[in-house]
Design an enzyme around this catalytic site. Structure first.
Site, PDB file in Angstrom:
ATOM      1  NE  ARG A   1      -5.655   0.016 -27.026  1.00 32.11           N
ATOM      2  CZ  ARG A   1      -4.407   0.281 -26.688  1.00 32.11           C
ATOM      3  NH1 ARG A   1      -3.825   1.377 -27.105  1.00 32.11           N
ATOM      4  NH2 ARG A   1      -3.743  -0.554 -25.914  1.00 32.11           N
TER       5      ARG A   1
ATOM      6  CE  LYS B   1       3.847   3.386 -24.453  1.00 29.24           C
ATOM      7  NZ  LYS B   1       2.863   3.257 -23.363  1.00 29.24           N
TER       8      LYS B   1
ATOM      9  NE  ARG C   1      -6.231   4.616 -25.037  1.00 29.03           N
ATOM     10  CZ  ARG C   1      -4.968   4.215 -24.845  1.00 29.03           C
ATOM     11  NH1 ARG C   1      -3.955   5.003 -25.132  1.00 29.03           N
ATOM     12  NH2 ARG C   1      -4.725   3.028 -24.333  1.00 29.03           N
TER      13      ARG C   1
HETATM   14  P1  AMP Z   1      -0.163  -0.579 -26.838  1.00 26.93           P
HETATM   15  O1  AMP Z   1      -0.998  -0.134 -27.982  1.00 26.93           O
HETATM   16  O2  AMP Z   1       1.274  -0.153 -26.957  1.00 26.93           O
HETATM   17  O3  AMP Z   1      -0.759  -0.237 -25.498  1.00 26.93           O
HETATM   18  O4  AMP Z   1      -0.126  -2.185 -26.899  1.00 26.93           O
HETATM   19  C1  AMP Z   1      -1.315  -2.935 -26.803  1.00 26.93           C
HETATM   20  C2  AMP Z   1      -0.984  -4.385 -26.511  1.00 26.93           C
HETATM   21  O5  AMP Z   1      -0.201  -4.925 -27.590  1.00 26.93           O
HETATM   22  C3  AMP Z   1      -0.136  -4.636 -25.259  1.00 26.93           C
HETATM   23  O6  AMP Z   1      -0.903  -4.665 -24.068  1.00 26.93           O
HETATM   24  C4  AMP Z   1       0.472  -5.986 -25.598  1.00 26.93           C
HETATM   25  O7  AMP Z   1      -0.477  -7.020 -25.462  1.00 26.93           O
HETATM   26  C5  AMP Z   1       0.774  -5.833 -27.089  1.00 26.93           C
HETATM   27  N1  AMP Z   1       2.118  -5.245 -27.313  1.00 26.93           N
HETATM   28  C6  AMP Z   1       2.396  -4.047 -27.889  1.00 26.93           C
HETATM   29  N2  AMP Z   1       3.721  -3.839 -27.933  1.00 26.93           N
HETATM   30  C7  AMP Z   1       4.287  -4.922 -27.364  1.00 26.93           C
HETATM   31  C8  AMP Z   1       5.636  -5.298 -27.094  1.00 26.93           C
HETATM   32  N3  AMP Z   1       6.672  -4.499 -27.417  1.00 26.93           N
HETATM   33  N4  AMP Z   1       5.841  -6.495 -26.491  1.00 26.93           N
HETATM   34  C9  AMP Z   1       4.826  -7.313 -26.167  1.00 26.93           C
HETATM   35  N5  AMP Z   1       3.538  -7.017 -26.374  1.00 26.93           N
HETATM   36  C10 AMP Z   1       3.260  -5.839 -26.974  1.00 26.93           C
END
Ligand code: AMP
Length: 193
Positions: free
Chosen positions: A139, A13, A127
């Protein structure tokens, strides 16, 4: 254009949203990045989100919706955006629909990157290794334990959004297993660009 990038962790994404953002000249709004910044700055949102994120759980709807709505007020987002990682629950999607309606705007498409689950762990491990090799921070949730929780959260809370947006006539599904350039090409075709 107002777009949502949708798919499981590791589907690509962020990579594709960044490419579309350049091509369409609209900002990429990643809730994961917003939350990681808040964690690094130790803001109240960051303090609340930190542990949940490290474990791979979702952060509460109210917090995330607040972050997105605040970001959407900034001038660069008035003519369009690509949301990356939001919405992730039906509650977030409904709240977002209400806000769009209030502002008299609408989504153009929800772009789903479909990737089989067995490929996702490989991608996340890759990654993390690539970040380490480049001397970038890895991360905290890019590890097998947190990934399992993230995939469970995806299946239980996020995947139902595919039907929600399909029923709204907005869902466009792309094979996320193809090489990066081909995925981008397919996305552009779906957007008739
Ligand atoms: P990502 O970078 O999109 O993989 O997000 C990393 C982490 O941020 C996720 O595993 C959640 O803990 C939190 N997070 C990101 N976006 C959301 C969302 N829309 N709703 C809830 N938690 C989120």
């Amino acid at each position: 254009m107002r777009l949502i990038m949708f798919g499981p962790p590791g589907a690509g994404k962020g990579t594709q949203a960044s490419r579309l953002s350049e091509r369409l000249n609209v900002p990429q709004l990643s809730t994961g990045d917003m939350l990681r910044t808040a964690v690094a700055r130790k803001t109240p949102v960051g303090l609340e989100a930190k542990e949940l994120m490290e474990r791979g759980n979702l952060v509460g709807d109210d917090i995330v919706i607040g972050c997105v709505l605040e970001r959407l007020q900034e001038p660069d987002a008035t003519h369009g955006f690509i949301l990356d990682g939001f919405p992730r629950t039906i509650g977030q999607a409904k709240a977002f629909d209400t806000e769009l309606e209030k502002s008299g705007s609408r989504l153009d498409a929800v772009l789903e990157l479909k990737v089989i689950e067995s490929a996702l762990l490989d991608r996340i491990v890759h990654r993390a290794r690539a970040a380490k090799a480049e001397g970038l921070p890895v991360r905290a949730d890019d590890n097998p334990d947190a990934l399992r929780v993230r995939l469970d959260a995806y299946r239980a809370q996020t995947e139902p959004l595919a039907k929600y947006y399909h029923d709204a006539g907005l869902l466009r599904t792309i094979n996320g297993l193809l090489p990066i350039d081909e995925v981008t090409a397919h996305l552009l075709i779906e957007l008739r660009l």
